[in-house]
Design a protein around this motif. Sequence first.
Motif, mmCIF file in Angstrom:
data_model
loop_
_atom_site.group_PDB
_atom_site.id
_atom_site.type_symbol
_atom_site.label_atom_id
_atom_site.label_comp_id
_atom_site.label_asym_id
_atom_site.label_seq_id
_atom_site.Cartn_x
_atom_site.Cartn_y
_atom_site.Cartn_z
ATOM 1 N N LEU A 82 0.841 -1.211 0.000
ATOM 2 C CA LEU A 82 0.000 0.000 0.000
ATOM 3 C C LEU A 82 0.867 1.249 0.000
ATOM 4 O O LEU A 82 1.724 1.419 0.877
ATOM 5 C CB LEU A 82 -0.917 -0.024 1.232
ATOM 6 N N PHE A 84 0.733 4.941 0.696
ATOM 7 C CA PHE A 84 -0.150 5.897 1.372
ATOM 8 C C PHE A 84 -0.073 7.270 0.710
ATOM 9 O O PHE A 84 0.958 7.642 0.145
ATOM 10 C CB PHE A 84 0.242 6.023 2.852
ATOM 11 N N ALA A 88 3.522 7.841 4.735
ATOM 12 C CA ALA A 88 3.477 7.144 6.035
ATOM 13 C C ALA A 88 4.745 6.356 6.315
ATOM 14 O O ALA A 88 4.704 5.212 6.757
ATOM 15 C CB ALA A 88 2.237 6.239 6.127
ATOM 16 N N LEU A 89 5.890 6.985 6.061
ATOM 17 C CA LEU A 89 7.156 6.316 6.380
ATOM 18 C C LEU A 89 7.344 6.288 7.887
ATOM 19 O O LEU A 89 6.892 7.198 8.587
ATOM 20 C CB LEU A 89 8.327 7.069 5.735
ATOM 21 N N PHE A 90 8.031 5.264 8.389
ATOM 22 C CA PHE A 90 8.307 5.192 9.827
ATOM 23 C C PHE A 90 9.384 6.226 10.133
ATOM 24 O O PHE A 90 10.529 6.074 9.689
ATOM 25 C CB PHE A 90 8.754 3.788 10.227
ATOM 26 N N ASP A 91 9.019 7.272 10.863
ATOM 27 C CA ASP A 91 9.959 8.397 10.969
ATOM 28 C C ASP A 91 11.124 8.162 11.915
ATOM 29 O O ASP A 91 12.050 8.966 11.954
ATOM 30 C CB ASP A 91 9.226 9.710 11.297
ATOM 31 N N SER A 92 11.100 7.049 12.659
ATOM 32 C CA SER A 92 12.260 6.760 13.511
ATOM 33 C C SER A 92 13.244 5.824 12.807
ATOM 34 O O SER A 92 14.268 5.470 13.374
ATOM 35 C CB SER A 92 11.801 6.130 14.825
ATOM 36 N N LEU A 93 12.907 5.419 11.575
ATOM 37 C CA LEU A 93 13.781 4.509 10.832
ATOM 38 C C LEU A 93 14.352 5.214 9.605
ATOM 39 O O LEU A 93 13.728 6.119 9.051
ATOM 40 C CB LEU A 93 12.999 3.268 10.368
ATOM 41 N N PHE A 101 11.772 -3.293 6.067
ATOM 42 C CA PHE A 101 10.937 -3.629 7.226
ATOM 43 C C PHE A 101 10.224 -4.983 7.081
ATOM 44 O O PHE A 101 10.376 -5.883 7.895
ATOM 45 C CB PHE A 101 9.918 -2.515 7.486
ATOM 46 N N ARG A 150 9.017 0.727 -0.448
ATOM 47 C CA ARG A 150 8.663 -0.124 0.693
ATOM 48 C C ARG A 150 7.515 -1.069 0.332
ATOM 49 O O ARG A 150 7.519 -2.239 0.710
ATOM 50 C CB ARG A 150 8.271 0.757 1.886
#
Lengths: 248, 263
Positions: A82, A84, A88-93, A101, A150
């Motif tokens: 999906l 987004f 909607a990336l994981f902002d701590s990675l 991931f 991703r």
Amino acid sequence: MIRIVELHKSFRENHVLRGVNLEIAKGETRVICGQSGSGKSVLIKTLIGLMKPDRGQIWVDGVEITSLSEEELFKIRRKFGLLFQNAALFDSLTVEENVRFGLERYTNLSPAEIQRRVKEALELVGLRGVEKLMPHELSGGMKKRVGLARAIAYRPQIILYDEPSTGIDPIRADAINDLIIAMKKEIGVTSIVITHDMVSAYKVADRISMLYQGKIIATGTPDEIRKTVNPIVRQFITGSAVGPIKEY
Amino acid sequence: MNRGKGWLEPLFVFLENLGEIGLLTWKTLKNIFRPPWEKSIFIQQLEEIGVRSLPVVSLTAAFGGLVFGLQTYIGFHRYVGPGSEAYGGPIISLGLSKELIPILVGLMVAGRVGSAMTAEIGTMKITEQIDALFSLGADPNKYLVVPRTVAAFFMLPCLTLYGDVIGMLGGFVYNIMIMGVNSSIYLKNTLLYFELWDLITGLIKASIFGLIIALVGCWQGLKAEGGAAGVGRATTRSVVISSIVILMVNFFLSKVLPASLSQ
């Protein structure tokens, strides 16, 4: 491959989906267009099990997913990728950690193979040398492409694109369109593209469906949609403020 | 009819919340034993909850010990008589290790770490990162809640043990070094009457407080909605709920756990 039957979804008094019926064949790129707030994003979130419908059925590869348990849904979701609307990336990675991931957790691939897949996915979306950057260091267009990398790194069978061209310049938007076409040609995925950008829709779609007042009111090839006599669809594709659509 | 529903609404909301946190706890306990385990996040959380809380725990435990030492000194001096202050040692150690330090550590960590958990997870929720986890076939409970809960469960007793040492030192410093109480009687009485079980009771409480802080913090984060303001409200709720629950649970644990194993 995907069949949606009489799908209903409400939020309190707001009846967003009012009996959506849709059938999407394997390998097809289907664009679902409609006004902002017409329920397009709700439709794909329901399709992937992020929201529970109030009524109706969703069949994916012969499995009816609305009655599945949470555990079974996690397995089904791995068929999907999906993209987004806001990436909607994981902002701590880092970018690399974002892309790897799903590969790291849900495949038995070796670290070297994972590394290769990450590089390949990033190259496919036209990104090099960004692996160690954090999401906040990327531009909007780059974030969107990392989000796409991703979604495809896992090699899903179905990719859902939520407004892929929104918020980026027309050239980047066209590059994303080319990527959607490339995904179909190179990986053979089934794609569902949610958009209200008709230029993009005509370019990438095998068929286009229009969602209006919670229902699919028209489906056809890009040519059929261009030539449609349905006044609602005509008003939408020509972007006219005059016509039967009054709520905007 | 509507009025009746209005009256009952707080009860329904309470039961709904109880159901949500109960379900989250059950899911988390089940997921602890299921792979994949998020080792790097777990280690990161051990550092965040444990190592980074050391300064605040040091300060609160030291001043908690000093003030407890002060009041115990006054109490003995006033009610038992001059010279009896040296008998305060075991009382200070017992009070600190069983009640004051676990509570202080629990409240400090709820304010520092529980709020951060809610803010981080809440921000992930409103920016669709939680949906992104679902879309990648990952369970947010396994990825976010389990490592935080397990880390808090193990780190709170460690912080409490550390706080016990600092607090007891505070009591010792006030009585012996400031007020000139006889140190050998103070230490002899402390070693004679203070039991290992007193220390363990505090550590058991701290583990449970760790579970409360992490579960409430994650629960509020996962249900945050309404943009930045919504995350702010969830963060405040998280600290308030954790603090109240810690104080309530502490009373019941004090009542349930045996006062001494030698009784």
